[in-house]
Design a protein around this motif. Structure first.
Motif, PDB file in Angstrom:
ATOM      1  N   GLY A 216     -17.392  15.351   0.637  1.00 35.21           N
ATOM      2  CA  GLY A 216     -17.048  14.563   1.109  1.00 35.21           C
ATOM      3  C   GLY A 216     -16.921  14.341   2.771  1.00 35.21           C
ATOM      4  O   GLY A 216     -16.902  13.330   3.441  1.00 35.21           O
TER       5      GLY A 216
ATOM      6  N   SER B  33     -14.584  13.234   7.242  1.00 35.21           N
ATOM      7  CA  SER B  33     -13.916  12.297   6.860  1.00 35.21           C
ATOM      8  C   SER B  33     -13.043  12.091   6.139  1.00 35.21           C
ATOM      9  O   SER B  33     -12.478  11.663   5.474  1.00 35.21           O
ATOM     10  N   LEU B  34     -13.858  13.024   4.485  1.00 30.64           N
ATOM     11  CA  LEU B  34     -13.284  13.062   3.094  1.00 30.64           C
ATOM     12  C   LEU B  34     -12.700  14.448   2.546  1.00 30.64           C
ATOM     13  O   LEU B  34     -13.917  15.400   2.804  1.00 30.64           O
TER      14      LEU B  34
ATOM     15  N   TYR C  87     -12.736  15.417  -1.368  1.00 29.22           N
ATOM     16  CA  TYR C  87     -12.898  14.794  -2.520  1.00 29.22           C
ATOM     17  C   TYR C  87     -12.771  16.369  -3.802  1.00 29.22           C
ATOM     18  O   TYR C  87     -12.736  17.441  -3.698  1.00 29.22           O
TER      19      TYR C  87
ATOM     20  N   CYS D  94     -10.411  11.796  -3.968  1.00 30.62           N
ATOM     21  CA  CYS D  94     -10.948  12.158  -2.463  1.00 30.62           C
ATOM     22  C   CYS D  94      -9.951  11.085  -2.187  1.00 30.62           C
ATOM     23  O   CYS D  94      -8.840  10.377  -2.302  1.00 30.62           O
ATOM     24  N   HIS D  95      -9.541  11.412  -0.792  1.00 31.94           N
ATOM     25  CA  HIS D  95      -8.396  11.095   0.475  1.00 31.94           C
ATOM     26  C   HIS D  95      -8.687  11.602   1.408  1.00 31.94           C
ATOM     27  O   HIS D  95      -9.567  13.165   2.141  1.00 31.94           O
ATOM     28  N   ARG D  96      -8.236  10.803   2.795  1.00 30.16           N
ATOM     29  CA  ARG D  96      -9.108  10.955   4.053  1.00 30.16           C
ATOM     30  C   ARG D  96      -8.498  12.603   4.571  1.00 30.16           C
ATOM     31  O   ARG D  96      -7.322  13.098   4.452  1.00 30.16           O
TER      32      ARG D  96
ATOM     33  N   CYS E 248     -10.518   4.279   4.518  1.00 27.48           N
ATOM     34  CA  CYS E 248     -10.184   4.952   3.122  1.00 27.48           C
ATOM     35  C   CYS E 248      -9.209   6.177   3.528  1.00 27.48           C
ATOM     36  O   CYS E 248      -9.532   6.506   3.885  1.00 27.48           O
TER      37      CYS E 248
ATOM     38  N   TYR F 125      -7.257   6.695   0.573  1.00 30.77           N
ATOM     39  CA  TYR F 125      -7.393   7.440  -1.054  1.00 30.77           C
ATOM     40  C   TYR F 125      -8.441   7.196  -1.869  1.00 30.77           C
ATOM     41  O   TYR F 125      -8.374   5.708  -1.958  1.00 30.77           O
TER      42      TYR F 125
END
Length: 313
Positions: free
Chosen positions: A123, A126-127, A129, A290-292, A302, A304
């Motif tokens: 990710g 920024s993410l 995963y 995934c989430h931020r 984004c 989620y």
């Protein structure tokens, strides 16, 4: 890669490539470092490059552990030379920007050599995963069957089908490879611009199983494939985006099953501190892919991404 700058008129930038070949057999192309802030795949492929002897293989392994070398060197998702995102410029241009030249070389030189490609991601900054593997659905039924077989051999905890409509679309490596009839397994292995041991182990084991499955390098020590959970991402309705700037407070971790309308967290306004935060809810039911990762959030980020279970038949 040729590059001309104020301080180096006739310069070039090295991009490492490891090629191990012995006799006849299939060719596996193994890639990491498409985004410079994604580390599990880079380390997994460097370890593989150091451990494989030509006498152990039948065919060819081409390893590119730092494909977008300028981005890898800078620890950034995009290239510091042209701000290019390598997985958004395929098939590239021979006389384009630095990033477009890399994509063009992969499309025109590397992909035609390949019987299978493994593209390792995470990710980035920024993410975060849920470790997973991705395949792009193919209109060719036999190639689609082959992709399903290969993703099961790779055996990430979760696998999903996506045509890239959440980001990238027809400008990704997988899209370029589909036009050439080359199967690609993509993996997301962690995130937060930091190394995750679990993600590296999934990458290493998955690649070793694929090499053994294809007969390139028989490996009796690699673990037997576990069953992978098959999912897909049918559209952008499976993503939750920030509608304003703020501080993101997630309520649910990656890898958790949620239902549509369930509380997803809060977005706190730093410019209106006395106002209640915006309550977020999931737009669909599914598994959190995934989430931020950063708390600071801008409108359009984004927050989620979700996946839904499918039958792989």
């Amino acid at each position: 890669m040729p590059i001309s700058t104020d301080l180096s008129a006739y310069g070039w930038i090295p991009i490492p490539v490891v090629c191990i070949r012995n006799g006849d057999g299939p060719t596996a192309v193994l890639i990491a470092g498409t985004h410079g802030d994604e580390y599990e795949g880079q380390i997994a492929l460097m370890e593989l490059a150091r451990s494989v002897e030509p006498s152990q293989i039948h065919g060819r392994i081409i390893i590119l552990p730092a494909l977008n070398y300028p981005a890898v060197e800078a620890g950034r998702r995009v290239s510091p030379i042209d701000e290019g995102n390598l997985n958004r410029v395929y098939p590239g241009k021979a006389h384009g920007t630095a990033t477009e030249m890399i994509a063009h070389y992969v499309t025109e030189v590397i992909l035609p050599l390949a019987d299978v490609v493994v593209d390792l991601h995470s990710g980035g900054r920024s993410l975060e995963y849920q470790p997973c593997a991705l395949i792009r659905p193919s209109a060719d039924r036999e190639r689609h069957r082959q992709l399903l077989e290969l993703v099961k051999v790779f055996s990430a905890p979760v696998s999903y089908l996506t045509d890239g409509n959440g980001g990238g679309g027809n400008t990704t490596l997988a899209a370029a490879a589909e036009l050439l009839g080359v199967p690609v397994i993509t993996a997301e292995l962690g995130g937060g611009a930091t190394y995750r041991q679990k993600g590296k182990d999934i990458a290493s084991s998955g690649v070793r199983r694929l090499l053994s499955h294809l007969g390139i390098r028989k490996d009796r020590e690699v673990a037997v494939a576990d069953e992978t959970r098959m999912t897909d991402v049918p559209g952008r309705e499976y993503y939750l985006y920030a509608e304003s700037d703020g501080l993101f407070e997630p309520a649910v971790a990656v890898g958790v099953d949620v239902t549509a309308g369930q509380h997803a967290g809060y977005l706190h306004s730093f410019c209106r501190p006395t106002e209640p935060p915006i309550a977020l809810s999931f737009p669909a039911s599914g598994l959190i892919a995934c989430h931020r990762f950063p708390t600071l959030t801008r409108r359009g980020d984004c927050l989620y991404g979700l996946m839904r279970d499918i039958s792989d038949n």
